[in-house]
Design an enzyme around this catalytic site. Structure first.
Site, PDB file in Angstrom:
ATOM      1  N   HIS A 123       0.636  -1.477   0.002  1.00 36.68           N
ATOM      2  CA  HIS A 123      -0.357  -0.175   0.049  1.00 36.68           C
ATOM      3  C   HIS A 123       0.836   0.603   0.083  1.00 36.68           C
ATOM      4  CE1 HIS A 123      -3.323  -2.642   0.175  1.00 36.68           C
ATOM      5  NE2 HIS A 123      -3.412  -2.926   1.571  1.00 36.68           N
ATOM      6  N   ASP A 159      -2.476 -11.509  -1.997  1.00 32.53           N
ATOM      7  CA  ASP A 159      -2.753 -10.289  -0.414  1.00 32.53           C
ATOM      8  C   ASP A 159      -4.621  -9.667  -0.867  1.00 32.53           C
ATOM      9  OD1 ASP A 159      -1.932  -8.529   2.221  1.00 32.53           O
ATOM     10  OD2 ASP A 159      -3.420  -7.433   1.305  1.00 32.53           O
ATOM     11  N   HIS A 161      -6.086  -7.250  -0.589  1.00 30.37           N
ATOM     12  CA  HIS A 161      -6.100  -5.959  -1.080  1.00 30.37           C
ATOM     13  C   HIS A 161      -5.381  -5.745  -2.288  1.00 30.37           C
ATOM     14  CE1 HIS A 161      -6.311  -5.678   3.768  1.00 30.37           C
ATOM     15  NE2 HIS A 161      -7.495  -5.729   3.467  1.00 30.37           N
ATOM     16  N   ASP A 246      -4.055 -12.325   3.411  1.00 27.84           N
ATOM     17  CA  ASP A 246      -5.521 -12.302   4.381  1.00 27.84           C
ATOM     18  C   ASP A 246      -6.850 -12.614   3.561  1.00 27.84           C
ATOM     19  OD1 ASP A 246      -4.204 -10.693   2.284  1.00 27.84           O
ATOM     20  OD2 ASP A 246      -4.228  -8.861   3.599  1.00 27.84           O
TER      21      ASP A 246
HETATM   22 ZN   LIG Z   1      -3.618  -7.170   2.791  1.00 26.69          ZN
END
Ligand SMILES: [Zn+2]
Length: 342
Positions: A123, A159, A161, A246
């Site tokens: 991120h 991941d 996200h 995740d």
């Molecule tokens: Zn994540």
């Protein structure tokens, strides 16, 4: 064995506020996996600190100065991104582990290296910390690999996200392919299927947004129909993996239903691509994964899969029907038709 792990007990020194998902116990789960690997005769090394020059390939110099000023201080940089007094050092070790891993794979006796680090990185933007991330570890590694002679670098990010920072850093580049599977719509909001790259980088960003509730079979479909064919056509000199766990069915932060066995299957699929394209050269670096039991089991199974003989991936039969993978694969095929044979 040709698999190297890079790990440090200092990763636990990056402390977040009580109850924050990016808790220090994540480092302990990684230590357990590293210790098991050592017991089995595998090699585990400690990381070096990343250099300012290595970071400046993907981060803004003024941003790097701001992060260096957090040394010794507990601060909030973003609604969910906090430093402790040791974060500045720990984050440099995490990015340094990714750089070390690339060097070992590009020049050393190992075909595969796995950097077990925290804080995560995908991120982190060029000049902004966000989503628990400070330095974009996988992006720093990709930029480093380019300086070592890798002309084409592929980054696969499973991941849950979307890796907004990684996408933005390379979206104009035809030399770094970014492929992401992620829950969508979801944090951080980017990663729509029609985000396919910019200018000369058009087609080299591949987003596979999946609706919440996706199961193993949905991941198998988007891998088989989009991610793997694009990777094989791109023919990377090195495969990098943003290995977040995740999307696991036990994870408290997201809503996917991926099992531990599916992470093994994804790993084997990516190994097969690396074997075909680049002498099996592959580097993985951890991202998220907030259920400690699922994180430990997933890391263990990925390490075992990396060390096992290369064989066809064994996707678990979930027995649960879902159209999420079909919808995502069809949309991605439409968006990417100008760029790839899909
Ligand atoms: Zn994540």
């Amino acid at each position: 064995m040709s698999v190297l792990l890079i790990s440090s007990d200092r990763f636990a020194n990056h402390q977040t506020p009580p109850g924050h998902p990016e808790r220090a116990e994540r480092a302990e789960a990684m230590d357990v996996v590293a210790a098991h690997w050592r017991e089995r005769g595998g090699e585990v090394i400690a990381p070096r600190l990343v250099t300012p020059e290595q970071l400046a390939r993907v981060h803004d110099v003024e941003y790097l100065r701001r992060i260096s000023e957090t040394a010794g201080q507990a601060m909030s940089l973003d609604p969910d991104t906090y430093t402790s007094s040791d974060t500045y050092e720990v984050a440099r070790l995490a990015a340094g582990a990714a750089v070390d891993a690339v060097e070992r794979v590009m020049g050393g006796p190992h075909t595969t290296a796995f950097a077990l680090v925290r804080p995560p990185g995908h991120h982190a933007e060029r000049s902004r910390a966000m989503g628990f991330c400070f330095y974009n570890n996988v992006a720093v590694a990709a930029a480093h690999a380019r300086t070592l002679g890798a002309h084409r670098v592929a980054i696969v990010d499973y991941d849950v996200h979307h890796g907004n920072g990684t996408q933005h850093m390379f979206e104009s580049s035809p030399d770094v392919l970014y492929i992401s599977t992620h829950q969508y719509p979801f944090y951080p909001g980017t990663g729509a299927v029609d985000e396919t790259g910019v200018g000369a980088g058009s087609g080299f960003t591949v987003n596979l947004p999946l609706e919440a509730g996706a199961v193993d079979e949905d991941y198998r479909i988007v891998f088989a129909e989009v991610a793997l064919p694009v990777l094989r056509q791109f023919k990377p000199d090195l495969v990098l993996v943003s290995a977040g766990f995740d999307a696991h069915e036990r994870d408290p932060l997201a809503n996917m239903r991926v099992t531990t066995a599916a992470f093994a299957a994804m790993t084997m699929e990516l190994r097969a691509v690396a074997a075909e394209c680049c002498g099996e050269r592959m580097m993985l670096v951890t991202e998220g994964g907030y259920d400690l039991r699922a994180l430990t089991a997933s890391l263990e199974t990925v390490v075992q899969t990396l060390a096992a003989p290369l064989e066809p991936a064994r996707w678990p039969a979930s027995g649960i029907a879902s159209n999420r993978g079909r919808v995502a694969a069809d949309a991605a095929r439409r968006a990417l038709k100008p760029f790839w044979r899909l």
